[in-house]
Design a protein around this motif. Structure first.
Motif, PDB file in Angstrom:
ATOM      1  N   ALA A 108       0.834  -1.211   0.000  1.00  0.00           N
ATOM      2  CA  ALA A 108       0.000   0.000   0.000  1.00  0.00           C
ATOM      3  C   ALA A 108       0.864   1.255   0.000  1.00  0.00           C
ATOM      4  N   GLU A 109       1.981   1.183   0.696  1.00  0.00           N
ATOM      5  CA  GLU A 109       2.870   2.351   0.768  1.00  0.00           C
ATOM      6  C   GLU A 109       3.370   2.741  -0.628  1.00  0.00           C
ATOM      7  N   ASN A 139     -18.846   5.451  -2.840  1.00  0.00           N
ATOM      8  CA  ASN A 139     -18.697   6.551  -1.871  1.00  0.00           C
ATOM      9  C   ASN A 139     -17.230   6.801  -1.549  1.00  0.00           C
ATOM     10  N   ALA A 140     -16.485   5.692  -1.372  1.00  0.00           N
ATOM     11  CA  ALA A 140     -15.063   5.830  -1.017  1.00  0.00           C
ATOM     12  C   ALA A 140     -14.285   6.499  -2.162  1.00  0.00           C
ATOM     13  N   ILE A 187     -10.548  -1.730   0.164  1.00  0.00           N
ATOM     14  CA  ILE A 187     -10.536  -0.350   0.689  1.00  0.00           C
ATOM     15  C   ILE A 187     -10.096  -0.395   2.152  1.00  0.00           C
ATOM     16  N   GLU A 188     -10.569  -1.409   2.870  1.00  0.00           N
ATOM     17  CA  GLU A 188     -10.159  -1.578   4.268  1.00  0.00           C
ATOM     18  C   GLU A 188      -8.826  -2.318   4.362  1.00  0.00           C
ATOM     19  N   GLY A 226      -9.168   2.044   4.788  1.00  0.00           N
ATOM     20  CA  GLY A 226     -10.419   2.813   4.798  1.00  0.00           C
ATOM     21  C   GLY A 226     -10.400   4.052   3.911  1.00  0.00           C
ATOM     22  N   ARG A 227      -9.237   4.476   3.462  1.00  0.00           N
ATOM     23  CA  ARG A 227      -9.205   5.666   2.599  1.00  0.00           C
ATOM     24  C   ARG A 227      -8.306   5.434   1.376  1.00  0.00           C
ATOM     25  N   LEU A 228      -8.916   5.574   0.201  1.00  0.00           N
ATOM     26  CA  LEU A 228      -8.179   5.355  -1.045  1.00  0.00           C
ATOM     27  C   LEU A 228      -7.227   6.520  -1.305  1.00  0.00           C
ATOM     28  N   PRO A 229      -6.189   6.318  -2.118  1.00  0.00           N
ATOM     29  CA  PRO A 229      -5.334   7.449  -2.508  1.00  0.00           C
ATOM     30  C   PRO A 229      -6.149   8.494  -3.283  1.00  0.00           C
TER      31      PRO A 229
END
Ligand SMILES: [Zn+2]
Length: 422
Positions: free
Chosen positions: A306-307, A358-359, A325-326, A331-334
């Motif tokens: 993810a980094e 929504n995300a 997403i989680e 919980g927060r996409l780029p």
């Protein structure tokens, strides 16, 4: 010969088709209905000798043939009596295994399976069965050309004419044309749906490449890992857009299983044209030697976490499922993430996709539909039936069987459970 559609004459999914001749009966597909959660829907069908012991006055079921791994054709297969041999393609067997490892699809014990040799006729007297590959949204899908006592029947399973392998349909027509076709049993998923022909898989690749090129941030590509052609579509699109595709453990396992039979598939690695492997905790692992293989990919520097996705989002197009997403992004996409959605759009109303939308919107991103059907368009079906010119045509896997009556004078509606002798 005798035909009975046990289920599927007037519905999409849940197909189960019987052909009987003399001392034996063959069954093609045993699927779950699409609304499998409805009460009783997941119960085995009352087909004599398939799930329960056969009645003394009925010939036994000599064999079961599975056209492809989708649950609406295969879902009841685990309930089949252990004395009934199960025939399927190697690709379907592999997709069933991958589905069982990653999606909770029931497992079909591999020791019960008999793999059909491609292009070779199987003799089960009085039947001769020729398996023929078809282009569909599940790798390994087959049609069957069945002969007995001078009669010839083609059951197409699910298929399409707008995929990346038009040669399969040509070969199917060629094989069918070696003699008069007494009966065609074919699908009409899109018939009467009012939908005009959509784009081809090649046009979808153009659209996906353009969308990926224009995207500002990370690209997510959502598609079934069992739909190999869709993977190739998004892989090509990513390359054309200058992005590197990132696979999860599920896609990695599918590519591993198919490596020997489809050597041209891209590999996981860091070289030109190779794809990367998503490394994040919480992913399922298939077993079957996966731990060592995955560790090897990571050791070779082919892992992407993810980094890295946050640090260089414009480099990647990542295979995506809503729960990532989680699990991947906490919980927060780029920012400005674009998601290419490669499934039937009916699933978009489900809660997980509503949340994914929504995300995406929360980070200034967007969901873009990037799909074309795995089923034959009405125009292509008309042309196929005209080319095959069968004496009789019995529709299955359709909500609108009446629409077939306009396609061919030999079309007839055969209700579920009613025998047709021909
Ligand atoms: Zn299917």
């Amino acid at each position: 010969m005798r035909l009975i559609i046990h289920r599927g004459a007037r519905q999409i999914g849940g197909s189960c088709i019987e052909l009987g001749c003399g001392p034996t009966r063959l069954i093609f597909d045993a699927g779950l209905p699409l609304e499998a959660d409805a009460p009783g829907a997941a119960e085995p069908l009352p087909v004599p000798g398939l799930f329960a012991p056969h009645a003394a006055h009925e010939p036994p079921v000599g064999a079961f043939f599975l056209s492809h791994a989708h649950g609406d054709h295969s879902g009841l297969a685990p309930h089949i009596r252990t004395d009934v041999p199960i025939y399927l393609s190697k690709g379907t067997s592999q997709m069933m295994l991958a589905g069982a490892c990653f999606t909770g699809q029931f497992a079909l014990p591999q020791k019960r399976e008999t793999i059909l040799a491609e292009g070779q006729t199987l003799e089960l007297p009085p039947f001769r069965i020729l398996p023929l590959r078809v282009d569909h949204s599940a790798y390994g899908a087959l049609a069957f050309l069945i002969e007995a006592e001078g009669r010839r029947v083609l059951y197409t399973g699910d298929l399409r004419a707008h995929g990346q392998k038009p040669g399969m349909l040509r070969a199917l027509k060629h094989a069918a044309a070696r003699g008069p076709l007494d009966l065609l049993i074919t699908e009409g998923t899109l018939l009467g749906s009012g939908r005009s022909a959509g784009r081809s898989e090649a046009e979808l690749a153009d659209f996906a490449a353009e969308t990926m090129r224009r995207a500002r941030g990370l690209v997510l590509a959502s598609f079934s890992a069992q739909h190999l052609d869709r993977f190739v579509t998004f892989y090509k699109a990513a390359r054309r857009a200058g992005r590197v595709l990132v696979a999860d453990n599920y896609l990695e396992f599918v590519l591993h299983l198919l490596r020997r039979d489809v050597p041209s598939l891209p590999r996981i690695g860091t070289g030109e044209g190779e794809i990367r492997l998503l490394t994040c905790v919480g992913q399922k692992v298939a077993g079957h030697g996966s731990d060592a293989r995955l560790a090897g990919h990571r050791a070779a520097g082919a892992g992407v976490d993810a980094e890295e996705l946050r640090a260089r989002p414009a480099r990647y197009a990542m295979l995506f499922r809503p729960r990532m997403i989680e699990t991947v992004f906490g919980g927060r996409l780029p920012p400005h993430t674009t998601c290419l959605y490669g499934y039937w759009n009916g699933y978009l109303s489900k809660p997980d996709w509503a949340e994914a939308r929504n995300a995406l919107e929360a980070v200034g991103g967007a969901l873009v539909e990037a799909h074309t059907s795995g089923h034959i368009f009405a125009e292509d079906l008309r042309a196929l039936i005209s080319d095959l010119n069968p004496r009789r045509l019995v529709p299955v896997h359709t909500n609108k069987p009446e629409a077939f009556l306009e396609l061919h004078p030999g079309a007839m509606l055969l209700p579920d459970g009613e025998p047709l002798d021909f």
